[in-house]
Design a protein around this motif. Structure first.
Motif, short mmCIF file in Angstrom:
data_model
loop_
_atom_site.label_atom_id
_atom_site.label_comp_id
_atom_site.label_asym_id
_atom_site.label_seq_id
_atom_site.Cartn_x
_atom_site.Cartn_y
_atom_site.Cartn_z
N LYS A 87 -3.55 12.28 1.83
CA LYS A 87 -4.40 11.33 1.12
C LYS A 87 -4.57 10.06 1.93
O LYS A 87 -3.79 9.77 2.83
CB LYS A 87 -3.81 11.00 -0.26
CG LYS A 87 -3.77 12.17 -1.22
CD LYS A 87 -3.35 11.73 -2.60
CE LYS A 87 -3.40 12.90 -3.58
NZ LYS A 87 -3.03 12.47 -4.96
N GLN A 88 -5.60 9.28 1.56
CA GLN A 88 -5.82 8.01 2.22
C GLN A 88 -4.84 6.97 1.71
O GLN A 88 -4.33 7.06 0.60
CB GLN A 88 -7.26 7.54 1.97
CG GLN A 88 -8.32 8.34 2.71
CD GLN A 88 -9.69 7.71 2.61
OE1 GLN A 88 -10.02 7.05 1.62
NE2 GLN A 88 -10.51 7.89 3.64
N ARG A 89 -4.61 5.97 2.57
CA ARG A 89 -3.76 4.87 2.16
C ARG A 89 -4.46 4.11 1.03
O ARG A 89 -5.66 3.84 1.11
CB ARG A 89 -3.48 3.94 3.34
CG ARG A 89 -2.40 2.91 3.11
CD ARG A 89 -2.03 2.20 4.40
NE ARG A 89 -1.44 3.11 5.39
CZ ARG A 89 -0.87 2.69 6.53
NH1 ARG A 89 -0.83 1.41 6.80
NH2 ARG A 89 -0.38 3.59 7.36
N GLU A 90 -3.71 3.76 0.00
CA GLU A 90 -4.31 3.08 -1.15
C GLU A 90 -3.52 1.81 -1.49
O GLU A 90 -2.31 1.74 -1.29
CB GLU A 90 -4.35 3.99 -2.37
CG GLU A 90 -3.00 4.42 -2.90
CD GLU A 90 -3.10 5.20 -4.20
OE1 GLU A 90 -4.20 5.39 -4.73
OE2 GLU A 90 -2.03 5.63 -4.70
N TYR B 280 0.86 -1.18 0.00
CA TYR B 280 0.00 0.00 0.00
C TYR B 280 0.90 1.23 0.00
O TYR B 280 2.09 1.15 0.28
CB TYR B 280 -0.88 0.04 1.25
CG TYR B 280 -2.03 -0.93 1.27
CD1 TYR B 280 -1.83 -2.29 1.47
CD2 TYR B 280 -3.34 -0.47 1.11
CE1 TYR B 280 -2.90 -3.17 1.49
CE2 TYR B 280 -4.42 -1.35 1.14
CZ TYR B 280 -4.19 -2.69 1.34
OH TYR B 280 -5.25 -3.56 1.36
N GLN C 292 0.74 5.71 0.95
CA GLN C 292 -0.02 6.86 1.46
C GLN C 292 0.76 8.13 1.19
O GLN C 292 1.89 8.30 1.69
CB GLN C 292 -0.29 6.71 2.96
CG GLN C 292 -1.23 7.77 3.50
CD GLN C 292 -1.77 7.42 4.87
OE1 GLN C 292 -1.21 6.57 5.59
NE2 GLN C 292 -2.86 8.05 5.25
N ALA D 286 -3.03 -1.84 -8.85
CA ALA D 286 -3.84 -0.66 -9.05
C ALA D 286 -3.65 -0.18 -10.49
O ALA D 286 -2.56 -0.33 -11.06
CB ALA D 286 -3.42 0.44 -8.08
#
Length: 113
Positions: free
Chosen positions: A43-46, A37, A39, A60
């Motif tokens: 921003k949010q963790r993606e 992941y 971050q 992704a």
């Protein structure tokens, strides 16, 4: 106690490459699904990439064709090879073990000229 230790982050110019490593102890990565992941600030963790125990990978859309996740079961380590890096890839990158729920401490990747 599961421990995940990331390494390999740093400062790289756009278009460059880095390879991140996630070394595990207290768990056997070969039987776990693992993920990377990231971050970015504010921003949010993606989710970036997943590798299953069977070796199936998912990415992704933003990193498809540029990043590759792999594992070395003998070393109990998961890797993230990052090529053609862009400034928008700048973030703290974390590895995650789905079986235990544990996270690594993160490694900073900065893409800038």
């Amino acid at each position: 106690q599961v421990q995940l230790v990331e390494s390999g982050g740093g400062l790289v110019q756009p278009g460059g490459s880095l390879r991140l490593s996630c070394a595990a102890s207290g768990t056997i990565l070969s039987i776990n699904a693992m993920a990377w992941y990231r971050q970015a600030p504010g921003k949010q963790r993606e989710l970036v990439a997943i590798i299953t125990s069977g070796g199936r990978t998912t990415y992704a859309d933003s990193v498809k064709g540029r990043f590759t996740v792999s594992r070395d079961n003998a070393k109990n380590t998961v890797y993230l090879q990052m090529n053609s890096l862009k400034p928008e890839d700048t973030a703290v990158y974390y590895c995650h073990d789905y079986a235990s729920g544990f996270w690594g401490q993160g490694t900073q990747v900065t893409v800038s000229s």
